[in-house]
Design an enzyme around this catalytic site. Structure first.
Site, short mmCIF file in Angstrom:
data_model
loop_
_atom_site.label_atom_id
_atom_site.label_comp_id
_atom_site.label_asym_id
_atom_site.label_seq_id
_atom_site.Cartn_x
_atom_site.Cartn_y
_atom_site.Cartn_z
CE LYS A 111 -3.90 -2.28 2.31
NZ LYS A 111 -4.95 -2.16 3.36
CE1 TYR A 156 -9.44 -3.16 0.45
CE2 TYR A 156 -8.66 -1.28 -0.83
CZ TYR A 156 -8.41 -2.34 0.03
OH TYR A 156 -7.13 -2.57 0.47
CG PHE A 166 -13.26 1.78 7.18
CD1 PHE A 166 -12.78 1.12 6.06
CD2 PHE A 166 -13.86 1.03 8.17
CE1 PHE A 166 -12.88 -0.25 5.92
CE2 PHE A 166 -13.98 -0.36 8.05
CZ PHE A 166 -13.48 -0.98 6.91
NE ARG A 225 -5.96 -12.30 5.95
CZ ARG A 225 -6.71 -11.18 5.91
NH1 ARG A 225 -6.80 -10.47 4.78
NH2 ARG A 225 -7.35 -10.78 6.97
CG HIS A 260 -5.28 -6.46 -0.09
ND1 HIS A 260 -6.51 -6.45 0.54
CD2 HIS A 260 -5.34 -7.44 -1.03
CE1 HIS A 260 -7.28 -7.39 -0.02
NE2 HIS A 260 -6.59 -8.00 -0.98
CD GLU A 295 -8.78 -9.69 -3.15
OE1 GLU A 295 -7.59 -10.01 -2.90
OE2 GLU A 295 -9.60 -9.38 -2.27
#
Ligand code: GDP
Length: 140
Positions: free
Chosen positions: A9, A49, A57, A85, A115, A126
């Protein structure tokens, strides 16, 4: 063998941590199957997203994700979705375990460095969202 989508990010690219993050993935046995540096448009970030559209948010998330360069990667390896993860750590860096990418490189729950897909199904969606089939190079 699985594939998962990873995004480095904007806070982490701006802090010059691209190499540190990729090194961690490689050290943990994941391989890069696709990779690009880009700046996301508002539309592309919103579409990515979409499942968070109703969250309070959402606007902040889209604005952060379009605020600077991102590195988008397909990673592959054994158990790649869960492994990524684990390498990333908890969403909130205050709760992330020592040595995880978010513990090391996140600034806040929003600016949290990386992410990673949360399931095989999301990983497929994705990866297809960002890469054409011929841009994903299997190395197994
Ligand atoms: P992840 O799967 O660990 O990335 O977490 P989620 O799917 O729950 O959230 C997606 C992303 O939204 C997170 O990685 C954060 O960048 C962002 N996010 C989650 N919660 C918050 C929050 O409370 N505030 C802000 N600004 N962003 C958040």
């Amino acid at each position: 063998m699985e594939r998962t989508l990873s995004i480095i990010k904007p806070n982490a690219t701006i802090d010059n941590n691209i190499g540190n993050i990729i090194k961690k993935f490689e050290d943990e046995g994941l391989r890069i199957a696709a990779c690009k540096l880009t700046v996301l448009s508002k539309e592309k970030a919103e579409g990515f997203y979409i499942e968070h559209k109703e969250r309070p948010f959402f606007g902040e998330l889209v604005s952060f994700m379009t605020s600077g360069p991102v590195v988008i990667m397909a990673l592959e390896g054994e158990n790649a979705v869960d492994k990524n993860r684990q390498i990333m750590g908890a969403t909130n860096p205050a709760e992330a375990a020592e040595g995880t990418l978010r513990k090391l490189y996140a600034k806040s729950i929003g600016e949290n460095a990386v992410h990673g897909s949360d399931s095989l199904q999301s990983a497929e969606r994705e990866i297809n969202y960002f890469f054409d089939k011929n841009e994903v190079i299997s190395r197994f």
